[in-house]
Design a protein around this motif. Structure first.
Motif, PDB file in Angstrom:
ATOM      1  N   GLU A  27      53.311  45.519  33.377  1.00  0.00           N
ATOM      2  CA  GLU A  27      52.212  46.314  33.918  1.00  0.00           C
ATOM      3  C   GLU A  27      51.296  45.378  34.701  1.00  0.00           C
ATOM      4  O   GLU A  27      51.027  44.264  34.255  1.00  0.00           O
ATOM      5  N   GLN A  34      40.812  47.088  36.322  1.00  0.00           N
ATOM      6  CA  GLN A  34      41.728  47.783  35.422  1.00  0.00           C
ATOM      7  C   GLN A  34      41.762  47.215  34.005  1.00  0.00           C
ATOM      8  O   GLN A  34      42.022  47.945  33.056  1.00  0.00           O
ATOM      9  N   ASN A  48      49.860  42.315  32.575  1.00  0.00           N
ATOM     10  CA  ASN A  48      49.735  42.529  31.145  1.00  0.00           C
ATOM     11  C   ASN A  48      51.112  42.234  30.554  1.00  0.00           C
ATOM     12  O   ASN A  48      52.069  42.966  30.783  1.00  0.00           O
ATOM     13  N   TYR A  73      45.776  48.356  43.729  1.00  0.00           N
ATOM     14  CA  TYR A  73      45.794  47.822  42.361  1.00  0.00           C
ATOM     15  C   TYR A  73      44.437  47.842  41.674  1.00  0.00           C
ATOM     16  O   TYR A  73      44.349  47.677  40.460  1.00  0.00           O
ATOM     17  N   LYS A  77      46.842  51.160  37.564  1.00  0.00           N
ATOM     18  CA  LYS A  77      47.815  50.197  37.066  1.00  0.00           C
ATOM     19  C   LYS A  77      49.183  50.594  37.592  1.00  0.00           C
ATOM     20  O   LYS A  77      49.467  51.777  37.785  1.00  0.00           O
ATOM     21  N   LYS A  78      50.000  49.601  37.850  1.00  0.00           N
ATOM     22  CA  LYS A  78      51.352  49.834  38.345  1.00  0.00           C
ATOM     23  C   LYS A  78      52.324  49.008  37.519  1.00  0.00           C
ATOM     24  O   LYS A  78      51.914  48.251  36.644  1.00  0.00           O
ATOM     25  N   GLN A  79      53.596  49.147  37.837  1.00  0.00           N
ATOM     26  CA  GLN A  79      54.618  48.301  37.239  1.00  0.00           C
ATOM     27  C   GLN A  79      55.202  47.425  38.327  1.00  0.00           C
ATOM     28  O   GLN A  79      55.320  47.840  39.480  1.00  0.00           O
ATOM     29  N   TYR A  98      56.559  45.440  43.380  1.00  0.00           N
ATOM     30  CA  TYR A  98      56.173  46.696  42.730  1.00  0.00           C
ATOM     31  C   TYR A  98      57.389  47.572  42.482  1.00  0.00           C
ATOM     32  O   TYR A  98      58.325  47.590  43.278  1.00  0.00           O
ATOM     33  N   VAL A 103      51.715  53.404  36.452  1.00  0.00           N
ATOM     34  CA  VAL A 103      51.544  53.568  35.015  1.00  0.00           C
ATOM     35  C   VAL A 103      50.472  54.610  34.790  1.00  0.00           C
ATOM     36  O   VAL A 103      49.439  54.609  35.444  1.00  0.00           O
TER      37      VAL A 103
END
Length: 104
Positions: A27, A34, A48, A73, A77-79, A98, A103
């Motif tokens: 993440e 964030q 994370n 961002y 939150k993204k992956q 990305y 998320v």
């Protein structure tokens, strides 16, 4: 005793040399916006991993896109699929890409 010394040396090497991440999905998002990192003085990409937040170093900021766009961002939150090494409180990335879905 030999097992104890082996475990001790293994633990020390993890601290001294950092932990390598290869092709891991994590993440990601802005450390300040964030993840509420109070030490940040501006928007900065963070990952994370294992419940801990690490600043991302070593990748050109252009790769992350516009932080304040509607899908930036700082906004969500993204992956991402990453490779690199954790050293202290920083993740020194050699790869950052990305994934498609954010998320929730």
């Amino acid at each position: 005793m030999k097992k104890f010394l082996f475990v001790l040396m293994l633990g020390f090497s993890m601290i001294a040399f950092g932990q390598k991440l290869e092709n891991k999905v994590v993440e990601v998002g802005c450390g300040m916006c964030q993840y509420d990192l109070k030490t940040d003085k501006g928007c900065h990409m963070a990952i994370n991993y294992g419940g801990k937040i690490y600043h991302v170093e070593g990748i050109d900021k252009k790769v992350f896109g516009d932080a304040h766009a509607s899908d930036g961002y700082c906004m969500m939150k993204k992956q991402a699929r990453v490779s690199g090494q954790i050293k202290g409180s920083k993740f020194h990335a050699t790869r950052f890409a990305y994934l498609e879905k954010p998320v929730k």
